[in-house]
Design an enzyme around this catalytic site. Sequence first.
Site, PDB file in Angstrom:
ATOM      1  N   ASP A 187       0.987  -0.984   0.019  1.00  0.00           N
ATOM      2  CA  ASP A 187       0.085  -0.175   0.144  1.00  0.00           C
ATOM      3  C   ASP A 187       0.964   1.178  -0.017  1.00  0.00           C
ATOM      4  OD1 ASP A 187      -2.290   1.883   0.921  1.00  0.00           O
ATOM      5  OD2 ASP A 187      -3.470  -0.137   0.806  1.00  0.00           O
ATOM      6  N   HIS A 221      -3.517   6.299   3.373  1.00  0.00           N
ATOM      7  CA  HIS A 221      -4.336   4.840   2.898  1.00  0.00           C
ATOM      8  C   HIS A 221      -3.959   3.680   3.708  1.00  0.00           C
ATOM      9  CE1 HIS A 221      -5.992   2.014   0.006  1.00  0.00           C
ATOM     10  NE2 HIS A 221      -7.012   2.696  -0.112  1.00  0.00           N
ATOM     11  N   SER A 412     -11.135  -0.811  -0.502  1.00  0.00           N
ATOM     12  CA  SER A 412      -9.807  -0.895   0.009  1.00  0.00           C
ATOM     13  C   SER A 412      -9.877  -1.367   1.639  1.00  0.00           C
ATOM     14  CB  SER A 412      -9.210   0.483  -0.153  1.00  0.00           C
ATOM     15  OG  SER A 412      -8.619   0.579  -1.333  1.00  0.00           O
TER      16      SER A 412
END
Length: 595
Positions: A187, A221, A412
């Site tokens: 990520d 994220h 996600s």
Amino acid sequence: MRSGGSRRKVRSSALWGSGKRETGSRSNALWGNGKRRTAVLTTLALSLIVPLGAAAGPSQKTDRAEAFVAPGLLSAAQASAGKTFSVIVQGKGGNQAAHAVADALGLSLKSARTFSSIDGVAVDLTGAQILALAADKHVAAITADARVRLAAATTSNDKWPFVTGVFKYWASGATPAAPAATIAVVDSGIDASRPEFAGRIVANVNLSTLPGNSPGDGRGHGTFVAGIAAGDYAGHTGTAPSAKIVSLDVMDDQGMARTSDVIAAADWILANKAKYDIRVANFSLHSSVANSFMYDPLDKAVERLWLNNVVVVAAAGNYGSPTGPSGVPYAPGNDPFVITVGASDTGRSVSTNDDVSAPWSAYGYTLDGFAKPEIAAPGRYMVGPVPVTSTLYAERPDHVVEPGYMELSGTSFAAPIASGVAALILGRHPEFTPDQVKGALMVGTKQMPNAADLSEGVGEINAARSVEAQSPPNPNLALDAFLVSDPGTGTRSFDAASWASKAKADASWADASWSAASWAAASWSSASWASASWSDASWASASWASNAEASASWAEMSLGSASWADNAGGETPVLDAGAIDAAELAAVLAGTLDP
């Protein structure tokens, strides 16, 4: 029930179209239909016939290409012979890609990036060099190095841990949290200073080659994803709070990555899985270029992980529509081996009876006819940790629910729930293979009666049923029939050409996966999923795929675009939408309410 006789004369397939073969009639997601058919056939024909020289005129010599070249990339290379493109060149095994690039083009490999999980090289080539290399007999495929996009007692104020049942595996009083395998998070990095991960981030590796990537997690994220998978903090506990975490940073501060960076992460996991006991890899991202899993290098990289005992979990994507199937054409979620996860909306209660598919959660068939996702997990109105210095935190201040925490939506954040449950399954059953883990996740799901067909796969994840599964069936059984071993190294790989030949001739090839009696333990009907898991007809006229293949500009646009956008990203936050009601929480903990 399928009838074998008539199938061999009339075919309707995600790869080969519909109608009688003798007439050459084509109508499907790859070939399109109506007036669009001519443009698509022309584009795909060009992927097989490539001029040896740059911008060859009618009088110049052309030879039949040896390699598959992505249609959009081919068109762009033919139109702009002098323009530079970032590509991934795949060879036919034995490091042939590197030798082909070096020998055929006279390029130094110092400017190229090689991999161990695939026979491939990431390199910048001109359009003319791409056309020349496509004729090399050692080259299998040339695809774009496309941008990749983002998708004491332990407690939680959030609803999703109780909907999925993961709370049963948290620490309680003198009872420690259930053991869990190490999870690799591919990520934007993880903020290792967060209390949610104290002492459990065992490796933190930066593999991003894009500029503008801050140390730690500049985007935010990855920290959120890791928090959902394995965070441990009062009020916002993750799925498997005992799991160790490996952070592989492949994204810049805008949430973008190159395909080659993600493949490099797969390489790193492959090389270090024994050292860190990595058994699960989470990919909450997807490519920006639609492709067949037979040619996509990222698909091949995650398959290599899968076949080397690493469970791969991928987000379905946030480009779905509430009006119908979007298809799932992007790697790695389009790969039939891996576990692809859609996002559910948990509704007003902890019961799955009022759960629906999140309106932006992608679902449908891949370009090769595989139904995706296989399972769903909560992904709407999720609360998780985000560094206060990250770009995500700065861009969306209205999503901040408390200092260092945001409410966000997306597949996600559904994927790491599945990754966490996979880690819990392996903590209980370390002998399970990735196929068995996938089977346990699928057989344990609970149905969502209000969800559209296929939108949530076989149903919503249920940790207790999956972790306790003893002899889960193998949903990849039919695919495993096409695995081959290298006689020298013993390395297994998927023989895509043999699969394509078999699938083209026999629409019932996939039925073997669903014949096991143990599927009877599932809350859903294995018979109904069997007929939908691979389709040669159901989405033949889907316009999204034919539009993508017919456009000569799509690959070039994705190569040059650094924008990050998804349908979930612009969703208006709803205060406490993901919080659990106090009365329901008390009932669940008392055992009087079972979600």
